[in-house]
Design a protein around this motif. Structure first.
Motif, mmCIF file in Angstrom:
data_model
loop_
_atom_site.group_PDB
_atom_site.id
_atom_site.type_symbol
_atom_site.label_atom_id
_atom_site.label_comp_id
_atom_site.label_asym_id
_atom_site.label_seq_id
_atom_site.Cartn_x
_atom_site.Cartn_y
_atom_site.Cartn_z
ATOM 1 N N GLU A 217 45.230 61.820 40.097
ATOM 2 C CA GLU A 217 46.509 61.489 39.482
ATOM 3 C C GLU A 217 46.943 60.096 39.927
ATOM 4 N N ILE A 218 47.679 59.397 39.064
ATOM 5 C CA ILE A 218 48.123 58.051 39.398
ATOM 6 C C ILE A 218 49.097 58.124 40.581
ATOM 7 N N PRO A 219 48.771 57.468 41.702
ATOM 8 C CA PRO A 219 49.692 57.471 42.845
ATOM 9 C C PRO A 219 51.023 56.840 42.457
ATOM 10 N N GLU A 220 52.076 57.302 43.084
ATOM 11 C CA GLU A 220 53.424 56.847 42.739
ATOM 12 C C GLU A 220 53.578 55.340 42.919
ATOM 13 N N ASN A 221 52.957 54.792 43.967
ATOM 14 C CA ASN A 221 53.127 53.373 44.271
ATOM 15 C C ASN A 221 51.956 52.517 43.764
ATOM 16 N N TYR A 222 51.154 53.043 42.845
ATOM 17 C CA TYR A 222 49.978 52.333 42.339
ATOM 18 C C TYR A 222 50.400 51.326 41.293
ATOM 19 N N ASN A 223 50.273 50.037 41.599
ATOM 20 C CA ASN A 223 50.695 49.004 40.658
ATOM 21 C C ASN A 223 49.896 47.718 40.873
ATOM 22 N N PRO A 224 48.633 47.697 40.430
ATOM 23 C CA PRO A 224 47.807 46.496 40.578
ATOM 24 C C PRO A 224 48.433 45.250 39.955
ATOM 25 N N GLU A 225 49.145 45.422 38.850
ATOM 26 C CA GLU A 225 49.780 44.268 38.205
ATOM 27 C C GLU A 225 50.773 43.593 39.154
ATOM 28 N N ALA A 226 51.569 44.407 39.857
ATOM 29 C CA ALA A 226 52.525 43.857 40.822
ATOM 30 C C ALA A 226 51.789 43.207 41.988
ATOM 31 N N ASN A 227 50.664 43.800 42.397
ATOM 32 C CA ASN A 227 49.889 43.241 43.509
ATOM 33 C C ASN A 227 49.360 41.854 43.178
ATOM 34 N N LEU A 228 49.002 41.628 41.916
ATOM 35 C CA LEU A 228 48.556 40.295 41.510
ATOM 36 C C LEU A 228 49.625 39.253 41.778
ATOM 37 N N SER A 229 50.869 39.592 41.454
ATOM 38 C CA SER A 229 51.976 38.661 41.678
ATOM 39 C C SER A 229 52.182 38.398 43.164
ATOM 40 N N VAL A 230 52.116 39.465 43.958
ATOM 41 C CA VAL A 230 52.274 39.323 45.410
ATOM 42 C C VAL A 230 51.180 38.422 45.983
ATOM 43 N N LEU A 231 49.965 38.575 45.471
ATOM 44 C CA LEU A 231 48.823 37.781 45.944
ATOM 45 C C LEU A 231 48.798 36.381 45.329
ATOM 46 N N ASP A 232 49.724 36.104 44.398
ATOM 47 C CA ASP A 232 49.812 34.816 43.712
ATOM 48 C C ASP A 232 48.496 34.474 42.999
ATOM 49 N N ILE A 233 47.957 35.460 42.291
ATOM 50 C CA ILE A 233 46.707 35.274 41.552
ATOM 51 C C ILE A 233 47.015 35.144 40.065
ATOM 52 N N SER A 234 46.532 34.067 39.484
ATOM 53 C CA SER A 234 46.667 33.860 38.040
ATOM 54 C C SER A 234 45.330 34.163 37.377
ATOM 55 N N LEU A 235 45.356 35.011 36.362
ATOM 56 C CA LEU A 235 44.132 35.351 35.653
ATOM 57 C C LEU A 235 43.805 34.266 34.626
ATOM 58 N N ARG A 236 42.526 34.238 34.200
ATOM 59 C CA ARG A 236 42.035 33.146 33.368
ATOM 60 C C ARG A 236 41.370 33.669 32.105
ATOM 61 N N ASP A 237 41.532 32.950 31.032
ATOM 62 C CA ASP A 237 40.836 33.289 29.791
ATOM 63 C C ASP A 237 39.339 33.080 30.002
ATOM 64 N N GLN A 238 38.551 34.110 29.745
ATOM 65 C CA GLN A 238 37.109 34.028 29.960
ATOM 66 C C GLN A 238 36.348 33.520 28.737
ATOM 67 N N GLY A 239 37.061 33.304 27.643
ATOM 68 C CA GLY A 239 36.413 32.769 26.456
ATOM 69 C C GLY A 239 35.417 33.755 25.851
ATOM 70 N N ILE A 240 34.585 33.266 24.971
ATOM 71 C CA ILE A 240 33.568 34.083 24.305
ATOM 72 C C ILE A 240 32.215 33.755 24.924
ATOM 73 N N PRO A 241 31.444 34.769 25.292
ATOM 74 C CA PRO A 241 30.116 34.497 25.874
ATOM 75 C C PRO A 241 29.276 33.614 24.952
ATOM 76 N N VAL A 242 28.545 32.673 25.555
ATOM 77 C CA VAL A 242 27.746 31.742 24.754
ATOM 78 C C VAL A 242 26.373 32.321 24.409
ATOM 79 N N ALA A 243 25.993 33.406 25.079
ATOM 80 C CA ALA A 243 24.700 34.047 24.792
ATOM 81 C C ALA A 243 24.929 35.375 24.081
ATOM 82 N N ASN A 244 23.873 36.129 23.892
ATOM 83 C CA ASN A 244 23.926 37.361 23.115
ATOM 84 C C ASN A 244 24.307 38.556 23.989
ATOM 85 N N TYR A 245 25.530 38.525 24.514
ATOM 86 C CA TYR A 245 26.060 39.624 25.320
ATOM 87 C C TYR A 245 27.583 39.633 25.222
ATOM 88 N N VAL A 246 28.216 40.646 25.788
ATOM 89 C CA VAL A 246 29.677 40.741 25.796
ATOM 90 C C VAL A 246 30.166 40.865 27.234
#
Length: 197
Positions: A40-69
């Motif tokens: 079950e989802i723990p009451e205090n489970y919030n990875p999105e909030a943890n990202l902010s606390v860690l000051d991590i900015s996510l990045r657009d990974q674009g489209i793979p240039v080879a034949n994979y996803v």
């Protein structure tokens, strides 16, 4: 007749003792997994909030240039393609561990790969809170043959997953050395996660 009965009794006793030992062994192996994870989802489970606390900015990974996803979903499992240590400036951390880079630089490279994988997860799921558990991590380290601290390098990735997902970020792992990696990047890491229904 008595001898046959005695032999049968001995075999039965050995079978019962073996069965008890096997049951005991299995419960010992399974117990830590049951204790450390809840379905079950723990009451205090919030990875999105943890990202902010860690000051991590996510990045657009674009489209793979080879034949994979970037990722493939099968049931509740999401299999992520290997990602390297491309930084926010678009440049990869390159070089061989033990020659061009030290352990601390390798650790940072693995962390960058982790940020890129988190970016894939966010793009695929819309919200990191949907990640139920990190299941398996395979870390590949571009290293000279004499290098022996692959696990210390991939700790940069593993530590990030635990910082973001808490206990749900703990995973099975392999950290292995490679003779080379694409573009001479320092590390490449792939991951399997389980997602909430």
């Amino acid at each position: 007749m008595a001898s046959i009965f005695k032999d049968s009794l001995s075999y039965l006793l050995v079978f019962i003792v073996s069965l008890i030992a096997l049951t005991s062994c299995n419960s010992t192996i399974d117990k830590p997994l049951r204790d450390n994870f809840t379905s079950e989802i723990p009451e205090n489970y919030n990875p999105e909030a943890n990202l902010s606390v860690l000051d991590i900015s996510l990045r657009d990974q674009g489209i793979p240039v080879a034949n994979y996803v970037h990722a493939i979903r099968s049931g509740n499992l999401l299999f992520l393609a290997g990602k390297g240590p491309k930084q926010a400036n678009g440049e990869n951390i390159v070089g061989k561990l033990g020659a061009d880079l030290d352990i601390e630089e390798g650790y940072q490279a693995a962390k960058e790969a982790g940020i890129n994988q988190l970016s894939v997860l966010k793009a695929e799921l819309g919200n990191l809170n949907r990640v139920k558990r990190v299941i398996k991590v395979t870390g590949m380290v571009n290293a000279i043959p004499e290098f022996k601290d692959h696990s210390k390098v991939i700790n940069g990735y593993s530590d990030l997953m635990v910082a973001v997902f808490g206990e749900n970020g703990k995973h099975a792992r392999a950290a292995v050395g490679m003779g080379s990696l694409p573009g001479n990047m320092a590390v490449e890491v792939e991951m399997v996660v389980e997602v909430w229904e």
